[in-house]
Design a protein around this motif. Structure first.
Motif, PDB file in Angstrom:
ATOM      1  N   SER A  81       6.558   2.308  18.536  1.00 16.99           N
ATOM      2  CA  SER A  81       6.241   2.063  17.289  1.00 16.99           C
ATOM      3  C   SER A  81       7.855   1.738  16.549  1.00 16.99           C
ATOM      4  O   SER A  81       8.897   1.653  17.147  1.00 16.99           O
ATOM      5  CB  SER A  81       5.834   2.733  16.195  1.00 16.99           C
ATOM      6  OG  SER A  81       6.416   4.122  16.164  1.00 16.99           O
ATOM      7  N   ARG A 111       7.291  -7.499  13.899  1.00 19.59           N
ATOM      8  CA  ARG A 111       6.737  -7.785  15.305  1.00 19.59           C
ATOM      9  C   ARG A 111       7.964  -9.173  15.551  1.00 19.59           C
ATOM     10  O   ARG A 111       8.048  -9.342  16.943  1.00 19.59           O
ATOM     11  CB  ARG A 111       5.312  -8.561  15.085  1.00 19.59           C
ATOM     12  CG  ARG A 111       4.415  -7.152  15.211  1.00 19.59           C
ATOM     13  CD  ARG A 111       2.966  -7.822  15.145  1.00 19.59           C
ATOM     14  NE  ARG A 111       2.552  -7.707  16.595  1.00 19.59           N
ATOM     15  CZ  ARG A 111       1.226  -7.968  16.761  1.00 19.59           C
ATOM     16  NH1 ARG A 111       0.215  -8.261  15.900  1.00 19.59           N
ATOM     17  NH2 ARG A 111       0.785  -7.910  17.704  1.00 19.59           N
ATOM     18  N   LYS A 118       3.784  -1.654  18.731  1.00 19.92           N
ATOM     19  CA  LYS A 118       2.280  -1.813  18.767  1.00 19.92           C
ATOM     20  C   LYS A 118       1.783  -1.243  17.256  1.00 19.92           C
ATOM     21  O   LYS A 118       0.749  -1.261  17.007  1.00 19.92           O
ATOM     22  CB  LYS A 118       1.680  -0.577  19.438  1.00 19.92           C
ATOM     23  CG  LYS A 118       2.372  -0.835  20.879  1.00 19.92           C
ATOM     24  CD  LYS A 118       1.020  -1.579  21.898  1.00 19.92           C
ATOM     25  CE  LYS A 118       1.604  -1.582  23.333  1.00 19.92           C
ATOM     26  NZ  LYS A 118       2.278  -2.740  23.799  1.00 19.92           N
ATOM     27  N   GLY A 119       2.895  -0.751  16.412  1.00 15.88           N
ATOM     28  CA  GLY A 119       2.579  -0.536  15.117  1.00 15.88           C
ATOM     29  C   GLY A 119       3.769  -0.155  14.339  1.00 15.88           C
ATOM     30  O   GLY A 119       4.858   0.058  14.694  1.00 15.88           O
ATOM     31  N   GLY A 139      -3.392  -0.325   3.635  1.00 12.61           N
ATOM     32  CA  GLY A 139      -4.203  -0.148   4.998  1.00 12.61           C
ATOM     33  C   GLY A 139      -3.446   0.895   6.082  1.00 12.61           C
ATOM     34  O   GLY A 139      -3.825   0.824   7.103  1.00 12.61           O
ATOM     35  N   ARG A 160      -1.279   0.398  12.480  1.00 10.81           N
ATOM     36  CA  ARG A 160      -1.500  -0.216  14.062  1.00 10.81           C
ATOM     37  C   ARG A 160      -1.699  -1.722  13.625  1.00 10.81           C
ATOM     38  O   ARG A 160      -2.440  -2.185  12.966  1.00 10.81           O
ATOM     39  CB  ARG A 160      -2.774   0.377  14.841  1.00 10.81           C
ATOM     40  CG  ARG A 160      -2.319   1.963  15.071  1.00 10.81           C
ATOM     41  CD  ARG A 160      -1.182   2.210  16.013  1.00 10.81           C
ATOM     42  NE  ARG A 160      -0.751   3.207  16.051  1.00 10.81           N
ATOM     43  CZ  ARG A 160       0.578   3.634  16.094  1.00 10.81           C
ATOM     44  NH1 ARG A 160       1.613   2.829  16.127  1.00 10.81           N
ATOM     45  NH2 ARG A 160       0.900   4.723  16.035  1.00 10.81           N
ATOM     46  N   PHE A 161      -1.081  -2.345  14.507  1.00 12.49           N
ATOM     47  CA  PHE A 161      -1.200  -3.814  14.607  1.00 12.49           C
ATOM     48  C   PHE A 161      -2.657  -4.280  15.498  1.00 12.49           C
ATOM     49  O   PHE A 161      -2.894  -3.559  16.570  1.00 12.49           O
ATOM     50  CB  PHE A 161      -0.153  -4.662  15.505  1.00 12.49           C
ATOM     51  CG  PHE A 161       1.083  -4.382  15.025  1.00 12.49           C
ATOM     52  CD1 PHE A 161       1.492  -4.281  13.554  1.00 12.49           C
ATOM     53  CD2 PHE A 161       2.106  -4.365  15.555  1.00 12.49           C
ATOM     54  CE1 PHE A 161       2.608  -4.072  13.002  1.00 12.49           C
ATOM     55  CE2 PHE A 161       3.538  -4.304  15.086  1.00 12.49           C
ATOM     56  CZ  PHE A 161       3.607  -3.986  13.418  1.00 12.49           C
ATOM     57  N   ASN A 162      -3.201  -5.291  15.061  1.00 10.19           N
ATOM     58  CA  ASN A 162      -4.479  -5.813  15.900  1.00 10.19           C
ATOM     59  C   ASN A 162      -4.087  -6.293  17.390  1.00 10.19           C
ATOM     60  O   ASN A 162      -2.996  -6.932  17.389  1.00 10.19           O
ATOM     61  CB  ASN A 162      -5.315  -6.851  15.184  1.00 10.19           C
ATOM     62  CG  ASN A 162      -5.774  -6.355  13.748  1.00 10.19           C
ATOM     63  OD1 ASN A 162      -6.118  -5.132  13.961  1.00 10.19           O
ATOM     64  ND2 ASN A 162      -6.020  -7.137  13.034  1.00 10.19           N
ATOM     65  N   PRO A 163      -4.859  -6.040  18.305  1.00  6.89           N
ATOM     66  CA  PRO A 163      -4.241  -6.307  19.801  1.00  6.89           C
ATOM     67  C   PRO A 163      -4.113  -7.982  19.715  1.00  6.89           C
ATOM     68  O   PRO A 163      -4.734  -8.790  19.105  1.00  6.89           O
ATOM     69  CB  PRO A 163      -5.309  -5.987  20.858  1.00  6.89           C
ATOM     70  CG  PRO A 163      -6.484  -5.177  19.796  1.00  6.89           C
ATOM     71  CD  PRO A 163      -6.108  -5.268  18.448  1.00  6.89           C
TER      72      PRO A 163
END
Length: 163
Positions: A81, A111, A118-119, A139, A160-163
């Motif tokens: 992260s 990102r 990943k987040g 969120g 957390r990021f969406n995959p």
């Protein structure tokens, strides 16, 4: 009024001076620090593990934040992260949704800076109800873990990021 979250190094010299003049209310200082400390973290010992970002509104900086990655990642953070630090909205600009705008733009710039993450994670004083409301409303998820921080107990939140 166009807004955008921009890397500190992409700001022109005038905008960088304006970032240095951002001030929070005195009662917020124990939680987020001041711009002198934030810019010192960013500029005194430059590291690829620390990046600064300013929220521009009509090209005027109204907020600032730091992101950290290894080797500057705090001990409590997941190695995959980036961590959020020193989120500061100028006291004359507070109450206009700029903190929320920073958080909405943050995943994309994080990102872009570090595509492998990943987040995001952060640590917030459990009694800082305004900040807790801001993060949870954007969120972020309370991980249910607390630890003794500088001011009081800190809550760990993640996004957390969406995959």
């Amino acid at each position: 009024m166009p807004t955008r979250l921009v890397a500190y190094e992409a700001l022109n010299a005038v905008q960088q001076q304006q970032v240095g003049a951002i001030e929070v209310h005195p009662e917020q200082l124990p939680f987020c620090g001041d711009m002198y400390c934030a810019l010192n973290t960013l500029l005194a010992n430059p590291s690829p593990g620390v990046k600064g970002f300013a929220l521009l509104v009509d090209d005027l900086p109204v907020a600032f934040l730091l992101l950290k990655r290894p080797p500057c990642l705090p001990h409590w953070a997941d190695e995959h992260s980036a961590t959020l630090h020193a989120l500061q909205v100028d006291r004359h600009q507070q109450g206009r949704g700029y903190g929320k705008m920073c958080l909405q733009a943050l995943p994309a710039v994080a990102r872009e800076a570090w595509p492998q993450i990943k987040g995001l994670e952060l640590s917030v004083d459990a009694h800082n109800l305004a900040a807790m409301g801001l993060y949870l409303g954007a969120g972020w998820v309370d991980r249910g873990e607390a630890y003794k921080g500088r001011v009081g107990y800190e809550r760990r939140l993640s996004f957390r990021f969406n995959p």
